[in-house]
Motif scaffolding. Structure first.
Motif, PDB file in Angstrom:
ATOM      1  N   SER A  34      81.426 -23.387 -17.266  1.00 44.22           N
ATOM      2  CA  SER A  34      81.956 -22.893 -15.991  1.00 44.22           C
ATOM      3  C   SER A  34      81.217 -21.636 -15.505  1.00 44.22           C
ATOM      4  CB  SER A  34      83.456 -22.620 -16.115  1.00 44.22           C
ATOM      5  OG  SER A  34      83.682 -21.675 -17.131  1.00 44.22           O
ATOM      6  N   LYS A  35      80.075 -21.351 -16.162  1.00 42.80           N
ATOM      7  CA  LYS A  35      79.245 -20.193 -15.785  1.00 42.80           C
ATOM      8  C   LYS A  35      80.063 -18.889 -15.768  1.00 42.80           C
ATOM      9  CE  LYS A  35      75.616 -22.671 -13.401  1.00 42.80           C
ATOM     10  NZ  LYS A  35      76.037 -23.960 -13.928  1.00 42.80           N
ATOM     11  N   ALA A  36      80.911 -18.757 -16.758  1.00 40.06           N
ATOM     12  CA  ALA A  36      81.708 -17.533 -16.894  1.00 40.06           C
ATOM     13  C   ALA A  36      81.185 -16.750 -18.098  1.00 40.06           C
ATOM     14  CB  ALA A  36      83.176 -17.910 -17.109  1.00 40.06           C
ATOM     15  N   THR A  37      81.630 -15.517 -18.257  1.00 38.15           N
ATOM     16  CA  THR A  37      81.278 -14.775 -19.467  1.00 38.15           C
ATOM     17  C   THR A  37      82.416 -14.958 -20.472  1.00 38.15           C
ATOM     18  OG1 THR A  37      82.294 -12.795 -18.584  1.00 38.15           O
ATOM     19  CG2 THR A  37      79.921 -13.018 -18.261  1.00 38.15           C
ATOM     20  N   LEU A  38      82.069 -14.839 -21.738  1.00 37.10           N
ATOM     21  CA  LEU A  38      83.095 -14.960 -22.787  1.00 37.10           C
ATOM     22  C   LEU A  38      83.364 -13.571 -23.363  1.00 37.10           C
ATOM     23  CD1 LEU A  38      84.898 -16.762 -24.565  1.00 37.10           C
ATOM     24  CD2 LEU A  38      82.995 -16.900 -26.188  1.00 37.10           C
ATOM     25  N   GLU A  39      84.628 -13.154 -23.274  1.00 37.35           N
ATOM     26  CA  GLU A  39      84.991 -11.844 -23.811  1.00 37.35           C
ATOM     27  C   GLU A  39      86.022 -12.028 -24.920  1.00 37.35           C
ATOM     28  OE1 GLU A  39      84.580  -8.461 -20.548  1.00 37.35           O
ATOM     29  OE2 GLU A  39      86.104  -9.930 -20.018  1.00 37.35           O
ATOM     30  N   ALA A  40      85.744 -11.425 -26.078  1.00 38.65           N
ATOM     31  CA  ALA A  40      86.731 -11.419 -27.156  1.00 38.65           C
ATOM     32  C   ALA A  40      87.588 -10.178 -26.969  1.00 38.65           C
ATOM     33  CB  ALA A  40      86.024 -11.377 -28.504  1.00 38.65           C
ATOM     34  N   VAL A  41      88.902 -10.338 -27.091  1.00 37.27           N
ATOM     35  CA  VAL A  41      89.792  -9.189 -26.966  1.00 37.27           C
ATOM     36  C   VAL A  41      90.397  -8.942 -28.349  1.00 37.27           C
ATOM     37  CG1 VAL A  41      91.763  -8.202 -25.749  1.00 37.27           C
ATOM     38  CG2 VAL A  41      90.308  -9.896 -24.609  1.00 37.27           C
ATOM     39  N   LEU A  50      85.661  -4.641 -37.040  1.00 36.22           N
ATOM     40  CA  LEU A  50      85.721  -6.111 -37.027  1.00 36.22           C
ATOM     41  C   LEU A  50      84.989  -6.702 -35.819  1.00 36.22           C
ATOM     42  CD1 LEU A  50      89.484  -6.711 -37.989  1.00 36.22           C
ATOM     43  CD2 LEU A  50      87.474  -7.000 -39.450  1.00 36.22           C
ATOM     44  N   ALA A  51      84.823  -5.884 -34.772  1.00 33.28           N
ATOM     45  CA  ALA A  51      84.197  -6.384 -33.537  1.00 33.28           C
ATOM     46  C   ALA A  51      82.798  -6.923 -33.803  1.00 33.28           C
ATOM     47  CB  ALA A  51      84.146  -5.265 -32.498  1.00 33.28           C
ATOM     48  N   GLU A  52      82.133  -6.371 -34.818  1.00 30.11           N
ATOM     49  CA  GLU A  52      80.761  -6.806 -35.146  1.00 30.11           C
ATOM     50  C   GLU A  52      80.680  -8.289 -35.484  1.00 30.11           C
ATOM     51  OE1 GLU A  52      78.752  -4.646 -38.063  1.00 30.11           O
ATOM     52  OE2 GLU A  52      78.650  -2.819 -36.859  1.00 30.11           O
ATOM     53  N   GLN A  53      81.802  -8.849 -35.937  1.00 25.56           N
ATOM     54  CA  GLN A  53      81.788 -10.273 -36.339  1.00 25.56           C
ATOM     55  C   GLN A  53      81.966 -11.218 -35.151  1.00 25.56           C
ATOM     56  OE1 GLN A  53      84.669 -11.011 -39.513  1.00 25.56           O
ATOM     57  NE2 GLN A  53      84.469  -8.896 -40.146  1.00 25.56           N
ATOM     58  N   LEU A  54      82.103 -10.632 -33.954  1.00 22.16           N
ATOM     59  CA  LEU A  54      82.497 -11.468 -32.807  1.00 22.16           C
ATOM     60  C   LEU A  54      81.324 -11.749 -31.867  1.00 22.16           C
ATOM     61  CD1 LEU A  54      85.911  -9.647 -32.219  1.00 22.16           C
ATOM     62  CD2 LEU A  54      85.511 -11.792 -33.443  1.00 22.16           C
ATOM     63  N   GLY A  55      80.149 -11.920 -32.455  1.00 19.01           N
ATOM     64  CA  GLY A  55      78.926 -12.101 -31.663  1.00 19.01           C
ATOM     65  C   GLY A  55      78.867 -13.402 -30.882  1.00 19.01           C
ATOM     66  N   CYS A  56      79.778 -14.320 -31.142  1.00 17.99           N
ATOM     67  CA  CYS A  56      79.824 -15.562 -30.355  1.00 17.99           C
ATOM     68  C   CYS A  56      80.209 -15.232 -28.897  1.00 17.99           C
ATOM     69  CB  CYS A  56      80.850 -16.502 -30.987  1.00 17.99           C
ATOM     70  SG  CYS A  56      81.043 -18.056 -30.136  1.00 17.99           S
ATOM     71  N   ALA A  57      80.919 -14.086 -28.731  1.00 19.55           N
ATOM     72  CA  ALA A  57      81.315 -13.657 -27.381  1.00 19.55           C
ATOM     73  C   ALA A  57      80.209 -12.796 -26.781  1.00 19.55           C
ATOM     74  CB  ALA A  57      82.605 -12.855 -27.447  1.00 19.55           C
ATOM     75  N   ASP A  58      80.164 -12.725 -25.442  1.00 17.24           N
ATOM     76  CA  ASP A  58      79.184 -11.855 -24.792  1.00 17.24           C
ATOM     77  C   ASP A  58      79.548 -10.398 -25.032  1.00 17.24           C
ATOM     78  OD1 ASP A  58      77.694 -13.987 -23.538  1.00 17.24           O
ATOM     79  OD2 ASP A  58      79.522 -14.319 -22.382  1.00 17.24           O
ATOM     80  N   SER A  59      80.851 -10.111 -25.020  1.00 17.18           N
ATOM     81  CA  SER A  59      81.287  -8.733 -25.252  1.00 17.18           C
ATOM     82  C   SER A  59      82.674  -8.736 -25.881  1.00 17.18           C
ATOM     83  CB  SER A  59      81.304  -7.952 -23.936  1.00 17.18           C
ATOM     84  OG  SER A  59      82.116  -8.635 -23.014  1.00 17.18           O
ATOM     85  N   VAL A  60      83.020  -7.563 -26.428  1.00 17.11           N
ATOM     86  CA  VAL A  60      84.327  -7.420 -27.096  1.00 17.11           C
ATOM     87  C   VAL A  60      85.078  -6.262 -26.449  1.00 17.11           C
ATOM     88  CG1 VAL A  60      85.510  -7.021 -29.296  1.00 17.11           C
ATOM     89  CG2 VAL A  60      83.294  -8.186 -29.284  1.00 17.11           C
ATOM     90  N   LEU A  61      86.343  -6.503 -26.106  1.00 16.40           N
ATOM     91  CA  LEU A  61      87.210  -5.426 -25.622  1.00 16.40           C
ATOM     92  C   LEU A  61      88.091  -5.024 -26.800  1.00 16.40           C
ATOM     93  CD1 LEU A  61      88.437  -6.916 -22.205  1.00 16.40           C
ATOM     94  CD2 LEU A  61      86.492  -5.398 -22.626  1.00 16.40           C
ATOM     95  N   CYS A  62      87.942  -3.803 -27.254  1.00 12.41           N
ATOM     96  CA  CYS A  62      88.670  -3.335 -28.431  1.00 12.41           C
ATOM     97  C   CYS A  62      89.842  -2.487 -27.969  1.00 12.41           C
ATOM     98  CB  CYS A  62      87.707  -2.467 -29.215  1.00 12.41           C
ATOM     99  SG  CYS A  62      87.574  -2.879 -30.894  1.00 12.41           S
TER     100      CYS A  62
END
Ligand SMILES: Cc1cc2nc3c(=O)[nH]c(=O)nc-3n(C[C@H](O)[C@H](O)[C@H](O)COP(=O)(O)OP(=O)(O)OC[C@H]3O[C@@H](n4cnc5c(N)ncnc54)[C@H](O)[C@@H]3O)c2cc1C
Length: 324
Positions: A34-41, A50-62
């Motif tokens: 859907s041409k969206a960005t993926l953000e892990a929250v 732990l955010a370092e393990q979430l590289g499948c997402a474009d960015s992480v909101l901590c």
């Protein structure tokens, strides 16, 4: 601003849970199509590493806050609602687990947004998100299309392999503030750890699992003999444990153990999602069931449509003969 797909990351005692990686794998697919960005929250307290393990997402909101240290749905939903109001994601994927079960529905209520639970898939087609959900222990499937955003999707375990959601890439990490009430109405008082069983089934290579299809306590002996002949251990589904035919320490599934043996032989087990959650990653799954439509055949590598009570004694004899 590009639309974003959120995946809410669940952690349990300092570890990111497998279902969070499964959700990331699915979120990645949906974001890409859907041409969206993926953000892990990542809601929690002092867990930024732990955010370092979430590289499948474009960015992480901590979202770090002392009130988010424990998995209390009320506080987690309040924090997510605050962030979602500010950032307007298109969809929010949330693991449905024992601890995170209430978050998706509470969040839906707080945002007055559509929320579904028990989703096993999500697709973006022609600009619309469509979730596939299971009901009644997997016996009924529904498709839900979202006409309003954010679409809140409670994700059932197994939507994608967890490994697909792991990545060595380092994501961009953003620390975000949330203002939570100083006192939550629900507080976690204590954890109760299950008692250790006499054997550690999580380390066994061969498991013979018995379901309600075994029909009576007297027939348990048949499965036990097969387990012995194979050099494995006996375990079972929840109804077998509820009947007192096996101890709780031998229950596999959502409210029991998660196992990964080389061989999982499922005898008379229907394959409800709560059971499958605990054994789906076994190396080789062989299922025996009288019902050719039983959902266990969807996860089994080999399926036998047969009466377990007839097959098991013959199998035990064949194994003994082969071993000499
Ligand atoms: C919150 C929650 C947590 C849960 N946690 C767990 C959990 O940890 N583990 C778990 O297992 N369940 C759990 N459950 C229950 C789960 O939903 C299912 O009810 C359960 O897994 C069904 O067990 P079963 O397959 O043995 O029985 P059934 O669903 O009754 O299936 C019996 C199967 O045996 C087959 N059969 C009958 N006779 C024979 C025969 N002679 N030979 C071969 N096949 C035969 C039938 O065709 C049927 O498919 C949970 C449920 C909830 C709501």
């Amino acid at each position: 601003m590009a639309a974003s797909i959120w995946v809410v990351v669940e952690q349990w005692q300092g570890q990111i849970t497998d279902i969070s990686f499964e959700a990331l794998a699915l979120g990645r697919e949906v974001a890409d199509t859907s041409k969206a960005t993926l953000e892990a929250v990542l809601p929690g307290h002092q867990c930024a590493a732990l955010a370092e393990q979430l590289g499948c997402a474009d960015s992480v909101l901590c979202a770090d806050h002392p009130a988010l240290a424990e998995p209390v749905p009320e506080t987690h939903a309040a924090a997510l609602a605050e962030l979602a109001r500010q950032r307007q994601p298109r969809a929010i994927l949330i693991p449905v687990t024992n601890t995170a079960m209430g978050v998706s529905t509470l969040l839906g209520a707080l945002l007055d947004a559509p929320a579904v639970n028990f989703a096993i898939d999500l697709k973006a087609t022609d600009g619309t998100l469509e979730a596939r959900c299971v009901l009644y222990g997997g016996k009924v499937e529904t498709r839900v299309r979202f006409s309003k955003q954010p679409a809140i999707i409670g994700l059932w375990p197994g939507a994608r392999p967890a490994d697909q959601g792991r990545s060595d890439r380092k994501p961009a990490v953003e620390q975000v503030q949330v203002s939570l009430p100083s006192e939550a109405r629900v507080r976690l008082k204590r954890y109760i750890e299950p008692e250790a069983g006499e054997v550690d089934l999580t380390r066994e290579d061969i498991l013979v699992a018995v379901g309600r299809g075994i029909q009576s306590k007297d027939n348990m002996e048949l499965a036990e003999e097969l387990a012995r002949a194979l050099g494995g251990e006996l375990c079972g589904s929840r109804p077998v444990v509820d009947q007192g035919w096996l101890p709780l320490s031998r229950q596999i599934g959502k409210s029991g153990l998660t196992v990964k043996p080389k061989l999982y032989l499922a005898l008379g087990i229907s394959g409800a999602p709560e059971h499958v959650e605990g054994m789906k990653n076994s190396g080789l799954i062989v299922a025996v069931n009288t019902d050719p439509q039983a959902p266990i055949f969807n996860v089994a590598h080999y399926g036998v449509v047969a009466d377990a009570l007839e097959l098991v004694p013959a199998l035990t004899e064949a194994v003994r003969a082969r071993k000499g």
